[in-house]
Design a protein around this motif. Sequence first.
Motif, PDB file in Angstrom:
ATOM      1  N   VAL A 123      -2.901   4.261  -1.146  1.00  0.00           N
ATOM      2  CA  VAL A 123      -3.358   3.491  -2.341  1.00  0.00           C
ATOM      3  C   VAL A 123      -2.741   2.039  -2.201  1.00  0.00           C
ATOM      4  CG1 VAL A 123      -3.174   3.382  -4.920  1.00  0.00           C
ATOM      5  CG2 VAL A 123      -2.853   5.627  -3.684  1.00  0.00           C
ATOM      6  N   GLY A 168      -0.461   7.291   1.602  1.00  0.00           N
ATOM      7  CA  GLY A 168      -1.229   8.599   1.250  1.00  0.00           C
ATOM      8  C   GLY A 168      -0.553   9.875   1.700  1.00  0.00           C
ATOM      9  N   ASP A 179      -7.287  -4.934 -10.247  1.00  0.00           N
ATOM     10  CA  ASP A 179      -7.382  -4.196  -8.997  1.00  0.00           C
ATOM     11  C   ASP A 179      -6.729  -4.650  -7.786  1.00  0.00           C
ATOM     12  OD1 ASP A 179      -9.219  -2.755 -10.501  1.00  0.00           O
ATOM     13  OD2 ASP A 179     -11.130  -3.787  -9.929  1.00  0.00           O
ATOM     14  N   ALA A 185      -1.918  -1.044  -3.861  1.00  0.00           N
ATOM     15  CA  ALA A 185      -1.710  -1.329  -5.239  1.00  0.00           C
ATOM     16  C   ALA A 185      -1.608  -2.613  -5.330  1.00  0.00           C
ATOM     17  CB  ALA A 185      -0.274  -0.648  -5.309  1.00  0.00           C
ATOM     18  N   THR A 215       1.030  -1.271   0.040  1.00  0.00           N
ATOM     19  CA  THR A 215      -0.143   0.050   0.043  1.00  0.00           C
ATOM     20  C   THR A 215       0.988   1.202  -0.154  1.00  0.00           C
ATOM     21  OG1 THR A 215      -1.580  -1.169   1.009  1.00  0.00           O
ATOM     22  CG2 THR A 215      -1.654   1.163   1.285  1.00  0.00           C
ATOM     23  N   TYR A 216       0.636   2.064  -1.002  1.00  0.00           N
ATOM     24  CA  TYR A 216       1.384   3.350  -1.034  1.00  0.00           C
ATOM     25  C   TYR A 216       1.087   4.207  -0.142  1.00  0.00           C
ATOM     26  CZ  TYR A 216       3.596   1.537  -5.471  1.00  0.00           C
ATOM     27  OH  TYR A 216       4.417   0.703  -6.273  1.00  0.00           O
ATOM     28  N   THR A 236       3.223  -3.444  -9.922  1.00  0.00           N
ATOM     29  CA  THR A 236       3.696  -3.623  -8.679  1.00  0.00           C
ATOM     30  C   THR A 236       3.990  -4.779  -8.228  1.00  0.00           C
ATOM     31  OG1 THR A 236       1.901  -1.799  -8.177  1.00  0.00           O
ATOM     32  CG2 THR A 236       2.516  -2.776  -6.076  1.00  0.00           C
TER      33      THR A 236
END
Lengths: 226, 417
Positions: A20, A16, A217, A22, A13-14, A48
């Motif tokens: 996000v 924030g 997704d 990923a 998860t990037y 990713t």
Amino acid sequence: MSPVIAFHGVGLTYPGPPPVPALLPVDLRVERGEFVTIVGPSGSGKSTFLNVAGLLDRPSSGRYVLDGVDTGALKDAERTAVRGSRIGFVFQAFHLLAHRGALENVELGMLYGGLPRRERAERARAALVRVGLGHRLHALPTTLSGGERQRVAIARALAPRPALLLCDEPTGNLDTATAADVLDLLDELHAAGMTVMLITHDPQVAARGTRTLTIRDGLLTEQAYA
Amino acid sequence: MTGLHAEPEVAPSVPKSRLRMRDLLTEAAAGMLQRPARSVLTALGTVLGVGTFVAVLGLTATATGQIDERFNELTATEIGVDDTGGTNAAMLPLAFTPDADARVRALNGVTGAGVYWPVRLPTGATVRAAPVGRDAGGQPVQVVGASAGLLPAAGATFAEGRAWDTFHDSRAEQVAVIGEGTAARLGITTLETQPAVFIGDVPFTVVGILADTERKADLLLSVLIPRTTAEKIWGPPEDGKRAAMLVTTELGAARQVADEAPYALRPDHPDYFTTIPPPDPRTLRDNVTSDLGTLFLLLAGICLVIGAVGIANTTLVAVMERTGEIGLRRALGARGRHIAGQFLAESAALGALGGLVGTSLGTIAVVTTSAARAWTPVVHPATVAAAPAIGLLTGLLAGLYPSWRASRIEPVEALRR
């Protein structure tokens, strides 16, 4: 024997804001000698997944054991070494050095592995012969066709004798006939025992694998692409 | 987490990637050679900077060498000893003893010595070639009383005749040596007529006509008579025009002799004399060097800075251009420091190469200039040795920032291109 890839709840998860996700946390095992294809549309999280699997990016959760090495505990320098020695990358854009001959480009794959120069040259020659380019050892990439360039790139990935061949859209820049040749070569390598993981957006290409995963997704599933 | 996946856990003891020095240099060389024209242009700044550096230092050294040459053997071996009389000046018009020449000649390193002073003539006394008649064209002629050692010490050569010697001096003979110019003005052209000159009313036999002297060129315009004769007829030197001594020495002995001479002349009163040693060539050179060098070295420094900025700029552009290659190398196992090392080696090699070429060009400039001016080219070996190192250092410094930038490039970003 340990699996080549073992994901235990690996996700990225990037941070924030907003965060996000990923790649959603996933468990995955890839055994030695498998030919796994991962298919998904653009923006699905393929890149990713490739970056995490290829040790180019660190997952934000879970544990990733590559070829028996728990990569989470590694320092950056060690991750780099594991990446260089256990993973052979094949890129869509080939990434060959334009001013170096085929042999030199293949030798580059072993430059940072501490092998003696002579052995690097021998292995590079063998790898080029292996991909069917024994007659073009000193050709510059600019004089090679697209298919030949990708073969050089595959030879470069093979030469360090990695545990995993990680291919990112290897046929994306090739016409259909040449793409088929390259995929045949990957088939051959797989048949000879190499573990291959191929990431693509093309279901037809994905169908060449012995096992196909779908990513959509950020969610990786064992379903066929629909 | 356990149970399901029970693969053996290997302790992460992974050997780090490494890059041998030889491979690093090979990669750097390949990096430079893939854009040869650009590499040459990049190195140009260093070529100019180092070239200027070498040329400036070389030309300064060469020019200094020429000044040293003007400071020649003659001046380096000449000492003047002035008779000051010390505190007894009023009572003692002539401090040089009659055997002063011999006393100084006895010193080690002395090749010649002679005392002289301008003779005090009575007012109205002139120098003429006959008891009555014309004098030397109205201009007063200097009459010099001198010991026998003066003319040899001055390196006199004769057109005709000879110098008087200690015999004439000790007997106070009335003999004279005159310069060629003075002789012509007096109408004396040859010694065969046994000419005489009259100083005031005193006749002197002319024994020699001077052609030239190496030192004390003013003697050529004088009439020289023995010191004892001068003293006997006209008395000792007048105040303010006291006697002096010319001493010539072996090369390198001058300063030593200058220290010793007063003691040799008058052990009882060395304070009667002051000596004038030749100028120290080292001070002379320092003066010249400091004037010229600083400005031009500043100029060379500016050139080097420009060269460094050039290398830094080009290397930075190359780093941006080769982002894909950097990403690939990182994926192939290169660590950030390997990438930095490669670019640093490239810029350092360019700097060193520029330094080498610059050194050659600078040396050629010095040699060409010297050849055109008929000078002896002088380039200090340390200059030639240091110049390529300066180029290397320039390249190294210039490469620091671009290399650091290169090492920070993320492989993920780089491979996306």
